[in-house]
Scaffold this motif. Structure first.
Motif, mmCIF file in Angstrom:
data_model
loop_
_atom_site.group_PDB
_atom_site.id
_atom_site.type_symbol
_atom_site.label_atom_id
_atom_site.label_comp_id
_atom_site.label_asym_id
_atom_site.label_seq_id
_atom_site.Cartn_x
_atom_site.Cartn_y
_atom_site.Cartn_z
ATOM 1 N N ARG A 1 1.192 -2.472 -10.706
ATOM 2 C CA ARG A 1 2.283 -3.666 -11.211
ATOM 3 C C ARG A 1 3.356 -3.323 -10.344
ATOM 4 O O ARG A 1 4.142 -4.118 -9.464
ATOM 5 C CB ARG A 1 2.695 -3.216 -12.411
ATOM 6 C CG ARG A 1 1.686 -3.816 -13.319
ATOM 7 C CD ARG A 1 2.526 -4.113 -14.624
ATOM 8 N NE ARG A 1 2.781 -2.622 -15.343
ATOM 9 C CZ ARG A 1 1.855 -2.055 -16.125
ATOM 10 N NH1 ARG A 1 0.686 -2.531 -16.196
ATOM 11 N NH2 ARG A 1 2.010 -0.802 -16.594
ATOM 12 N N ALA A 2 3.602 -1.899 -9.686
ATOM 13 C CA ALA A 2 4.772 -1.621 -8.685
ATOM 14 C C ALA A 2 4.464 -2.137 -7.539
ATOM 15 O O ALA A 2 5.463 -2.616 -6.508
ATOM 16 C CB ALA A 2 4.826 -0.040 -8.676
ATOM 17 N N ALA A 3 2.885 -1.893 -7.046
ATOM 18 C CA ALA A 3 2.643 -2.534 -5.591
ATOM 19 C C ALA A 3 2.787 -3.989 -5.500
ATOM 20 O O ALA A 3 3.213 -4.366 -4.420
ATOM 21 C CB ALA A 3 1.286 -1.913 -5.348
ATOM 22 N N LEU A 4 2.656 -4.584 -6.555
ATOM 23 C CA LEU A 4 2.488 -5.908 -6.404
ATOM 24 C C LEU A 4 3.790 -6.842 -6.952
ATOM 25 O O LEU A 4 3.849 -8.160 -6.989
ATOM 26 C CB LEU A 4 1.439 -6.626 -7.431
ATOM 27 C CG LEU A 4 -0.261 -6.139 -6.844
ATOM 28 C CD1 LEU A 4 -1.245 -6.761 -7.856
ATOM 29 C CD2 LEU A 4 -0.363 -6.735 -5.330
ATOM 30 N N LEU A 5 4.915 -6.106 -7.213
ATOM 31 C CA LEU A 5 6.020 -6.733 -7.582
ATOM 32 C C LEU A 5 6.570 -7.377 -6.364
ATOM 33 O O LEU A 5 6.817 -6.872 -5.341
ATOM 34 C CB LEU A 5 6.892 -5.681 -8.324
ATOM 35 C CG LEU A 5 8.376 -5.973 -9.090
ATOM 36 C CD1 LEU A 5 7.651 -6.838 -9.977
ATOM 37 C CD2 LEU A 5 8.842 -4.632 -9.086
ATOM 38 N N PRO A 6 6.920 -8.587 -6.737
ATOM 39 C CA PRO A 6 7.637 -9.368 -5.406
ATOM 40 C C PRO A 6 8.965 -9.099 -5.249
ATOM 41 O O PRO A 6 9.739 -8.500 -6.111
ATOM 42 C CB PRO A 6 7.766 -10.730 -6.022
ATOM 43 C CG PRO A 6 6.518 -10.825 -6.826
ATOM 44 C CD PRO A 6 6.758 -9.443 -7.719
ATOM 45 N N ARG B 1 0.691 -1.397 0.141
ATOM 46 C CA ARG B 1 -0.105 -0.028 -0.072
ATOM 47 C C ARG B 1 0.936 1.249 -0.139
ATOM 48 O O ARG B 1 0.507 2.276 -0.821
ATOM 49 C CB ARG B 1 -0.931 0.000 1.297
ATOM 50 C CG ARG B 1 -1.757 1.172 1.248
ATOM 51 C CD ARG B 1 -2.712 0.966 2.593
ATOM 52 N NE ARG B 1 -3.728 -0.222 2.466
ATOM 53 C CZ ARG B 1 -4.305 -0.635 3.486
ATOM 54 N NH1 ARG B 1 -4.487 0.184 4.457
ATOM 55 N NH2 ARG B 1 -5.077 -1.635 3.375
ATOM 56 N N ALA B 2 1.904 1.089 0.713
ATOM 57 C CA ALA B 2 2.633 2.334 0.757
ATOM 58 C C ALA B 2 3.572 2.741 -0.637
ATOM 59 O O ALA B 2 3.579 3.736 -0.962
ATOM 60 C CB ALA B 2 3.650 2.339 1.970
ATOM 61 N N ILE B 3 3.846 1.335 -1.153
ATOM 62 C CA ILE B 3 4.662 1.697 -2.441
ATOM 63 C C ILE B 3 3.824 2.187 -3.425
ATOM 64 O O ILE B 3 3.819 3.349 -4.157
ATOM 65 C CB ILE B 3 5.131 0.383 -2.869
ATOM 66 C CG1 ILE B 3 6.223 -0.155 -1.888
ATOM 67 C CG2 ILE B 3 5.768 0.514 -4.425
ATOM 68 C CD1 ILE B 3 7.354 0.684 -1.915
ATOM 69 N N GLY B 4 2.569 1.648 -3.583
ATOM 70 C CA GLY B 4 1.195 2.096 -4.536
ATOM 71 C C GLY B 4 1.043 3.496 -4.170
ATOM 72 O O GLY B 4 0.880 4.348 -5.155
ATOM 73 N N TRP B 5 1.059 4.049 -2.879
ATOM 74 C CA TRP B 5 0.557 5.259 -2.447
ATOM 75 C C TRP B 5 1.683 6.409 -2.912
ATOM 76 O O TRP B 5 1.362 7.576 -3.277
ATOM 77 C CB TRP B 5 0.194 5.476 -1.100
ATOM 78 C CG TRP B 5 -0.105 6.917 -0.639
ATOM 79 C CD1 TRP B 5 0.510 7.526 0.412
ATOM 80 C CD2 TRP B 5 -1.037 7.690 -1.074
ATOM 81 N NE1 TRP B 5 -0.075 8.846 0.374
ATOM 82 C CE2 TRP B 5 -1.035 9.057 -0.245
ATOM 83 C CE3 TRP B 5 -1.966 7.767 -2.115
ATOM 84 C CZ2 TRP B 5 -1.890 9.985 -0.493
ATOM 85 C CZ3 TRP B 5 -2.872 8.778 -2.218
ATOM 86 C CH2 TRP B 5 -2.668 9.780 -1.632
ATOM 87 N N HIS B 6 3.076 5.802 -2.994
ATOM 88 C CA HIS B 6 4.043 6.772 -3.341
ATOM 89 C C HIS B 6 3.889 7.076 -4.949
ATOM 90 O O HIS B 6 4.213 8.293 -5.042
ATOM 91 C CB HIS B 6 5.355 6.001 -2.839
ATOM 92 C CG HIS B 6 6.488 6.533 -3.663
ATOM 93 N ND1 HIS B 6 7.028 7.832 -3.144
ATOM 94 C CD2 HIS B 6 7.127 6.257 -4.873
ATOM 95 C CE1 HIS B 6 8.257 8.053 -4.071
ATOM 96 N NE2 HIS B 6 8.261 7.120 -4.988
ATOM 97 N N TYR B 7 3.795 6.121 -5.707
ATOM 98 C CA TYR B 7 3.766 6.471 -6.909
ATOM 99 C C TYR B 7 2.257 7.141 -7.282
ATOM 100 O O TYR B 7 2.259 7.996 -8.198
ATOM 101 C CB TYR B 7 3.742 5.187 -7.759
ATOM 102 C CG TYR B 7 5.090 4.686 -7.807
ATOM 103 C CD1 TYR B 7 6.339 5.378 -8.516
ATOM 104 C CD2 TYR B 7 5.415 3.508 -7.183
ATOM 105 C CE1 TYR B 7 7.490 5.018 -8.576
ATOM 106 C CE2 TYR B 7 6.907 3.079 -7.183
ATOM 107 C CZ TYR B 7 7.980 3.861 -7.807
ATOM 108 O OH TYR B 7 9.129 3.407 -7.570
ATOM 109 N N THR B 8 1.196 6.765 -6.663
ATOM 110 C CA THR B 8 0.063 7.477 -6.695
ATOM 111 C C THR B 8 0.297 9.162 -6.448
ATOM 112 O O THR B 8 -0.361 9.959 -7.239
ATOM 113 C CB THR B 8 -0.991 7.113 -6.017
ATOM 114 O OG1 THR B 8 -1.478 5.633 -6.266
ATOM 115 C CG2 THR B 8 -2.532 7.811 -5.986
ATOM 116 N N LYS B 9 1.181 9.327 -5.239
ATOM 117 C CA LYS B 9 1.181 10.889 -5.331
ATOM 118 C C LYS B 9 2.007 11.518 -6.246
ATOM 119 O O LYS B 9 1.876 12.656 -6.524
ATOM 120 C CB LYS B 9 2.163 10.947 -3.847
ATOM 121 C CG LYS B 9 1.301 10.708 -2.620
ATOM 122 C CD LYS B 9 1.923 11.011 -1.199
ATOM 123 C CE LYS B 9 3.039 10.138 -0.817
ATOM 124 N NZ LYS B 9 3.472 10.556 0.415
#
Length: 788
Positions: free
Chosen positions: A383-388, A308-316
């Motif tokens: 894709r960024a948020a779900l990248l292992p 969630r933090a990674i996804g929110w970072h790119y969303t910002k």
């Protein structure tokens, strides 16, 4: 600050040029949307305030003559708030220093006072004194066109008698925001003016003592105009009533509201193009950024950052790009909106202007922009948020390369190595190539859409004013005359040929569909003003019986040749007949209907009468004819074809120029944003490859050619596609702007495509020069040390 926030600021600074380019496209869409919505809102508010302050009537009715006491009976109708009986009439005016006859629309004022309805907005002077029958108030556009001020004089032929009138006031009226002369399509302030006179003066001139021939009503809130109109028509029918109309159908108001509604169409369609392209570019940028930062994403997840933090970072990141565009677009849209509203207000001559854009318009612009940007970035963020983490720490799998078939062709052997590299890269990423090409194509398409308006308007004018009209002037008669009047006018100085016609007010009815319009009676073999079919480019013969309808009117009524239409005449004995539709014809202006001259008078059950006479003139003797017409009592109006053409072009020129300027600027921003972002993304992806080529001995121009040559190839591919897109957009806009008054044709000259292509090439070249500077400044050691 949190570590991710610091990283976000670094990313924004590193990508500042691409962020600015995407933000510029978003700003264009937002500015266009806010400009349209705020102008739309301001014009509605201004018109409503103007109508309310000066008590614009709700119902208008014209008749031949009725006793004044009839207005008391009308006042007692349910829902009627106020009644204003009056006298209106056309007259020929003679303005000193102006050779051509001028049409005056005379409107009575009650005993030197302001009328109850349609009150005057006095700009200078005063209303006429009740005991001074020679005093008048002029509408401001007409007075300014002739330089008339209070104290000046002009002559008028009132019911055959020549009178000298003294101007005592200059005013505006809500009833005549768009003042159109008889048979005119555009306001012509030089040749048509509104003249307000004392009621007693007009009653004496036209033998209407204790009588009226025109009526306006205001209604109580919530009253249906249709119910009142039905009762009013029944009351006025014995007095020659031609059918009352609601404010929505009143000519001036109809023109104003139709113009405003066209803004709504523009606000709906065009901003969508910019926002869709912005979404596409945001997706490209974020895809590339995530590909570059795979290892960083893996490290962040390894240190405990959640998906969630990674996804929110790119969303910002996306939100900041959108916020930048929204900020610029909001400021620009508000400024453009005020300028656009001011232009319309000056055109309509509103005495007041209310430009108070609501937060709703800005919220819509910001909301749609955010939706477009987030919609374009959604897939990349996911894709960024779900990248292992383990997979992210590894470099991406290398692409699969194979020998393409075209490499073995004879044409490929003629290409040098850099050119082959360009083609291979475009073929390797077909989706990216297609989307970049499509973005550039939309830039070309918007340019074609903007520039083609001048072609379409010129085509419309040529068809309507020259192909369909061969007369130089049309003379309107005060009352229908015997056919001998054509011969009388033909013998006036400078007249080479004359041809008569008659126009009557009718209602067309087919089942539940009813259309209020006019029926034009033409003689056999009409030459000066024939029925011209724009589709075939030929004249259509008017049959001895039956109707010839314009295609738009036929579509509204739902009829084809062979169908029958009920025709209800709204003047004279008011006969009703069912007539067959014999032929259809295409026209770009109005919804005319024609009938044979003899058949018209059989319908009316009266002797043939002439209402209008078309004249072919000797240009060297026009002034002699004008002087003669000014002295002819039976002439109430003189319409000149060239004057109509000049006014048509002049009226549309300002609006068209502003429209084209806005959209050329927006299209340039679109083209620059797409071209620059495509090249910058390619540079960031292939920096190591280009640096390697430099180390292997390729010179700077050769390396630049590999990158910019691909961009040039995309532009070349986009140009023909963009021309097709532009024609498609023109077709959509033509359909959207289709009204009962105008149908804008699709007429695009080759030069228009050429100008659009040149502008696109110029913008693409400017973006290429910026990218070229970055290529020349590549730090070979730093780039080669980057990890694949």
């Amino acid at each position: 600050m949190r570590a991710l926030d610091i990283k976000l600021l670094r990313d924004i600074w590193h990508l500042r040029s691409q962020v600015a380019a995407i933000g510029l496209i978003i700003a264009s869409g937002v500015a266009l949307l806010i400009m349209s919505l705020s102008t739309l809102e301001a014009l509605y508010d201004t018109a409503d305030a103007y109508y309310e302050r000066y008590r614009m009537a709700d119902v208008f009715a014209h008749l031949e003559r009725a006793p004044r006491h009839l207005s008391e009976r009308i006042r007692d109708l349910r829902g009627v708030q106020a009644v204003q009986p009056r006298i209106v009439h056309y007259a020929t005016l003679d303005v000193e220093g102006f050779e051509e006859p001028v049409i005056g629309h005379l409107v009575s004022l009650p005993h030197g006072q302001q009328p109850v309805l349609n009150r005057l907005a006095l700009r200078r002077g005063r209303t006429p004194d009740a005991d001074r029958h020679d005093e008048v108030v002029l509408n401001e556009p007409f007075a300014e066109a002739h330089g008339l001020l209070p104290g000046d004089q002009l002559a008028a032929v009132l019911n055959g008698a020549r009178r000298t009138l003294t101007v005592v006031g200059i005013a505006l009226s809500p009833e005549f925001v768009y003042a159109l002369g008889p048979g005119s399509l555009m306001a012509d302030d030089l040749r048509f003016g509104i003249v307000f006179m004392g009621e007693d003066a007009l009653a004496a001139a036209f033998d209407l003592d204790s009588a009226f021939n025109d009526l306006t009503l205001s209604l109580t809130r919530g009253t249906s105009p249709e119910e009142v109109i039905a009762q009013l028509d029944e009351i006025l029918e014995p007095y020659g009533g031609t059918g009352a109309i609601a404010r929505a159908d009143q000519l001036s108001n109809w023109f104003v509201m139709n113009e405003i509604e066209q803004l709504r169409t523009m606000a709906t369609l065009l901003p969508a193009i910019f926002l869709v392209v912005a979404a596409f570019l945001t997706n490209m940028l974020l895809d590339r950024l995530i590909a570059i930062e795979r290892s960083q994403i893996g490290l962040l997840k390894a240190f405990g950052y959640r998906n969630r933090a990674i996804g929110w970072h790119y969303t910002k990141l996306v939100l900041l790009i959108a916020a930048f565009g929204i900020l610029i677009g909001t400021v620009a849209g508000g400024w453009f909106g005020r300028a656009y509203t001011q232009m319309y207000a000056e055109s309509f001559r509103f005495p007041l202007l209310l430009y108070r854009p609501s937060a709703e318009g800005f919220a819509i612009g910001a909301g749609l922009s955010l939706v477009a940007a987030l919609g374009g970035a959604l897939g990349s963020v996911r894709r960024a948020a779900l990248l292992p983490p383990a997979q992210a720490m590894q470099p991406p799998a290398p692409a699969t390369f194979r020998l393409a078939r075209w490499n073995t062709t004879r044409a490929a052997k003629w290409l040098d190595q850099p050119s082959r590299i360009i083609l291979r890269n475009m073929a390797r990423w077909p989706l990216r190539t297609a989307t970049s090409c499509l973005g550039l194509a939309f830039a070309v398409g918007v340019l074609v859409l903007a520039l083609q308006w001048t072609d379409s308007i010129a085509y419309l004018a040529q068809r309507f004013f020259f192909d369909a009209q061969h007369q130089h002037a049309s003379v309107g008669l005060a009352t229908p005359q015997a056919p001998t009047v054509v011969n009388d006018l033909a013998h006036m100085p400078g007249v080479l040929a004359a041809e008569g016609s008659r126009i009557i007010a009718v209602d067309f009815e087919v089942g539940p569909v009813r259309h209020r319009g006019s029926l034009i009676g033409l003689p056999s073999g009409a030459v000066l003003q024939p029925v011209f079919d724009e589709a075939s480019g030929r004249d259509v013969a008017v049959p001895e019986s039956g109707l010839v309808l314009s295609t738009v009117l036929a579509e509204k009524l739902g009829v084809q040749p062979g169908d029958w239409v009920w025709v209800d005449v709204r003047e004279g004995r008011r006969p009703t007949a069912q007539l067959p539709v014999v032929a259809l014809f295409e026209t770009g202006i109005g919804m005319p209907a024609y009938i044979h001259f003899e058949a018209l008078h059989r319908l009316l059950d009266e002797r043939p009468r002439i209402g209008y006479v078309s004249l072919l003139l000797d240009a060297n003797r026009q002034n002699e004819l004008f002087s003669e017409l000014k002295r002819t009592p039976m002439v109430s109006a003189v319409m000149l074809r060239q004057a109509a053409v000049d006014e048509f072009n002049e009226s549309l020129a300002e609006h068209t120029l502003v429209f084209i300027s806005f959209f050329v600027a927006f299209a340039c921003a679109l083209g620059f944003g797409v071209a620059y972002n495509s090249a910058r993304i390619a540079l960031s992806e292939r920096g190591r490859e280009l640096a390697t080529l430099r180390v292997l001995g390729f010179r700077k121009p050769e390396v630049a050619y590999i990158l910019l040559g691909e961009m040039a190839a995309l532009v070349v591919l986009a140009l023909p596609i963009g021309c097709v897109v532009g024609r498609g957009l023109a077709g959509i806009m033509s359909s959207a702007f289709r009204t009962e008054l105008f149908r804008i044709p699709i007429a695009i000259e080759p030069a228009t495509y050429g100008v659009a292509i040149l502008i696109t090439l110029t913008v693409a070249t400017a973006s290429a020069l910026l990218v070229r500077r970055r290529i020349d400044r590549l730090n070979l050691i730093e780039v080669l040390k980057t990890r694949e």
